[in-house]
Scaffold this active site. Structure first.
Site, short mmCIF file in Angstrom:
data_model
loop_
_atom_site.label_atom_id
_atom_site.label_comp_id
_atom_site.label_asym_id
_atom_site.label_seq_id
_atom_site.Cartn_x
_atom_site.Cartn_y
_atom_site.Cartn_z
NE ARG A 111 38.16 -19.57 11.16
CZ ARG A 111 37.83 -20.86 11.16
NH1 ARG A 111 38.78 -21.79 11.16
NH2 ARG A 111 36.56 -21.23 11.17
CG HIS A 112 34.47 -16.24 14.29
ND1 HIS A 112 34.28 -17.50 14.81
CD2 HIS A 112 34.25 -16.36 12.95
CE1 HIS A 112 33.93 -18.33 13.87
NE2 HIS A 112 33.91 -17.68 12.70
CG ASN A 150 33.18 -22.44 14.41
OD1 ASN A 150 33.74 -21.47 14.91
ND2 ASN A 150 32.83 -22.47 13.14
NE ARG A 193 30.74 -17.05 12.41
CZ ARG A 193 29.77 -16.88 11.53
NH1 ARG A 193 28.62 -16.33 11.91
NH2 ARG A 193 29.94 -17.24 10.28
CD GLU A 251 33.15 -17.62 6.03
OE1 GLU A 251 33.69 -16.84 5.22
OE2 GLU A 251 33.77 -18.55 6.58
CG HIS A 298 33.47 -14.78 9.13
ND1 HIS A 298 32.63 -15.23 10.11
CD2 HIS A 298 33.24 -13.43 9.03
CE1 HIS A 298 31.90 -14.22 10.57
NE2 HIS A 298 32.26 -13.11 9.94
O1 F6P Z 1 32.86 -23.62 9.25
C1 F6P Z 1 33.12 -22.27 9.47
C2 F6P Z 1 32.96 -21.45 8.20
O2 F6P Z 1 33.34 -20.13 8.49
C3 F6P Z 1 31.55 -21.49 7.56
O3 F6P Z 1 30.64 -20.52 8.08
C4 F6P Z 1 31.85 -21.28 6.08
O4 F6P Z 1 30.81 -21.66 5.20
C5 F6P Z 1 33.07 -22.15 5.93
O5 F6P Z 1 33.82 -21.99 7.14
C6 F6P Z 1 33.96 -21.77 4.77
O6 F6P Z 1 34.95 -22.76 4.66
P1 F6P Z 1 34.90 -23.83 3.43
O7 F6P Z 1 34.94 -22.96 2.22
O8 F6P Z 1 36.13 -24.66 3.65
O9 F6P Z 1 33.61 -24.62 3.48
#
Ligand code: F6P
Ligand code: ATP
Length: 444
Positions: A233-234, A240, A285, A307, A372
């Protein structure tokens, strides 16, 4: 007739049912190809299953020697036919309960056997795609035997050298009757893909539709050169830290530390200093995280690695989403894989957009992907055969490099931690906590 439709679950191919009939002498990678195809199709949520005739044969003849496979051995012949019949009967039953791509994993090395299979399938309206693996590289075949055959249940408890010799003799018995697909020019009506010398040369005949061509294209891209895929991941981002999703934020000071540490982590895990190709998303990122890697590494940005698009929820915290869109928040927890954000994407959508990435990964050698959380979960699920319903809940910690090394029948995994603290962005079902520690059963 094949109907291709696009709905909220992504692109679906309806009505078509295909049996992929593997063809080839023993130790030509048929089971390898079958299990890769099955994994790829299941990852795309296409109902696929492999029927391995050897497993059925083992019921009657658990540890046969090479003589069992001689063409003039009537008992062996009878048991082998019975095993093929049992596998095909089970496969037909499975097709009737909704199976879409069945893979018949056996040598199917004679015209008679192929016609027999073809007739059964045609009667039930199932298309047949023959996939033949041809390879005369004696060193590779002996390496295959030593790698996977001497440890097969057929030789459990036996001396590996004797097992390898017996397996070589088994191949000789098959060679006496083997007929390559359409070698005599009288199987030109069959749909087939021939892979020669692990895809160095390929022959394709009468591919009928979209689903067949997807399978064929995937199989054409496979190779068996040793390689690894690194996933990261970044580094921790400012979003975050705030517990916000999506966005295009930059790295936090600890995220910057990870970016500086990444070259060392990569060098340690690569070992022999060979250069990697680096793929990032188009978001700041990931690009920032990869920017200290050696200039000798080629870098490429892929939009497909961005992402998961959280649509109208972009920039929200999970608590913010629950407050503003309570029904959506609950619906996502109910079926996280299929839930599509308003104006955004679902995990299922991400898998579909990642298909070209998987194709390119299969063609390539050493690749480091900096991406991501959601995208990494989808790529990881492909390599590690993770259940699609569970993969969106997987914990993928920040500041950790994952090394995946594909092997004959699976993938090895190693993790390298940077030991630079970061928040946890994992979220358990129902929770709106800004940062939460994962529960032990979702650590992977
Ligand atoms: O929180 C970091 C992230 O990369 C968000 O940008 C993204 O929406 C999320 O994680 C995805 O994870 P989840 O599907 O568990 O919400
Ligand atoms: P059997 O008929 O005994 O079941 P098989 O043809 O199914 O044999 P596999 O068990 O799949 O053979 O053999 C696996 C080995 O084949 C692996 O070591 C893999 O690297 C190698 N392999 C994979 N693809 C190919 C290919 N196209 N040609 C030759 N070898 C391959």
């Amino acid at each position: 007739m094949t109907k291709v439709t696009s709905n909220r679950r992504g692109v679906q191919v309806e009505d078509t049912k295909i049996c992929v009939v593997m063809v080839g002498l023993p130790a030509r990678g048929k089971s390898y190809i079958a299990q890769k195809a099955q994994r790829y199709l299941q990852w795309l949520s296409i109902e696929a299953r492999t029927f391995n005739v050897g497993n059925y044969r083992r019921n009657d003849a658990p540890q046969p020697n090479a003589e069992f496979f001689a063409a003039n051995n009537p008992d062996g012949e009878r048991m082998r036919k019975a095993a093929a019949e049992a596998a095909v009967a089970d496969m037909m039953g499975w097709f009737r309960t909704g199976g879409v791509i069945g893979i018949l994993d056996a040598t199917n090395s004679t015209k008679t056997r192929r016609r027999w299979v073809e007739d059964i399938l045609t009667r039930e309206g199932i298309e047949t795609l023959y996939v033949e693996s041809k390879c005369d590289d004696e060193d590779l075949i002996m390496a295959n035997i030593r790698d996977v055959k001497t440890t097969s249940p057929d030789y459990r408890g036996q001396d590996p050298e004797k097992a390898a010799q017996d397996f070589r003799n088994r191949i000789r018995n098959y060679e006496k009757v083997y007929q390559s697909v359409d070698a005599d020019g009288d199987e030109g009506d069959l749909t087939y893909l021939k892979l020669m010398d692990v895809g160095k040369q390929v022959i394709i005949n009468r591919i009928k539709d979209y689903l067949q061509s997807r399978v064929v294209y995937y199989l054409m891209n496979l190779h068996i050169r040793p390689r690894s895929v690194w996933l990261s991941r970044h580094g921790e981002s400012t979003y975050n830290l705030d517990g916000r999703i999506g966005g295009d934020s930059l790295l936090s000071p600890r995220g910057e530390m990870y970016a500086k540490k990444l070259p060392e982590l990569v060098a340690k895990s690569v070992g022999d200093g060979r250069p990697l190709t680096v793929w990032t998303s188009t978001l700041r990122r990931t690009i920032a995280t990869a920017r200290h890697l050696p200039a000798t590494y080629n870098q490429l940005q892929w939009k497909a690695l961005d992402e998961l698009d959280s649509g109208v929820c972009d920039g929200y915290t999970y608590q913010g989403i629950k407050d503003k869109y309570p029904e959506d928040f609950a619906a996502r927890d109910e079926d996280k894989y299929n839930y599509r954000y308003r104006g955004g994407e679902s995990y299922r959508d991400v898998v579909i957009r990642l298909e070209p990435i998987i194709m390119e990964l299969e063609r390539s050698e050493d690749i480091l992907i900096v991406t991501h959380q959601a995208v990494l979960r989808c790529i990881y699920a492909y390599f590690m055969k993770k259940d699609q319903a569970k993969s969106p809940w997987m914990n993928v910690p920040l500041h950790t490099l994952i090394k995946l090394t594909p092997r004959a029948y699976g993938t090895d995994e190693e993790r390298f931690e940077a030991n630079i603290p970061a928040v946890s962005t994992w979220r358990g079902k129902g929770s709106t906590a800004k940062h939460e520690d994962p529960i032990p059963d979702v650590l992977r």
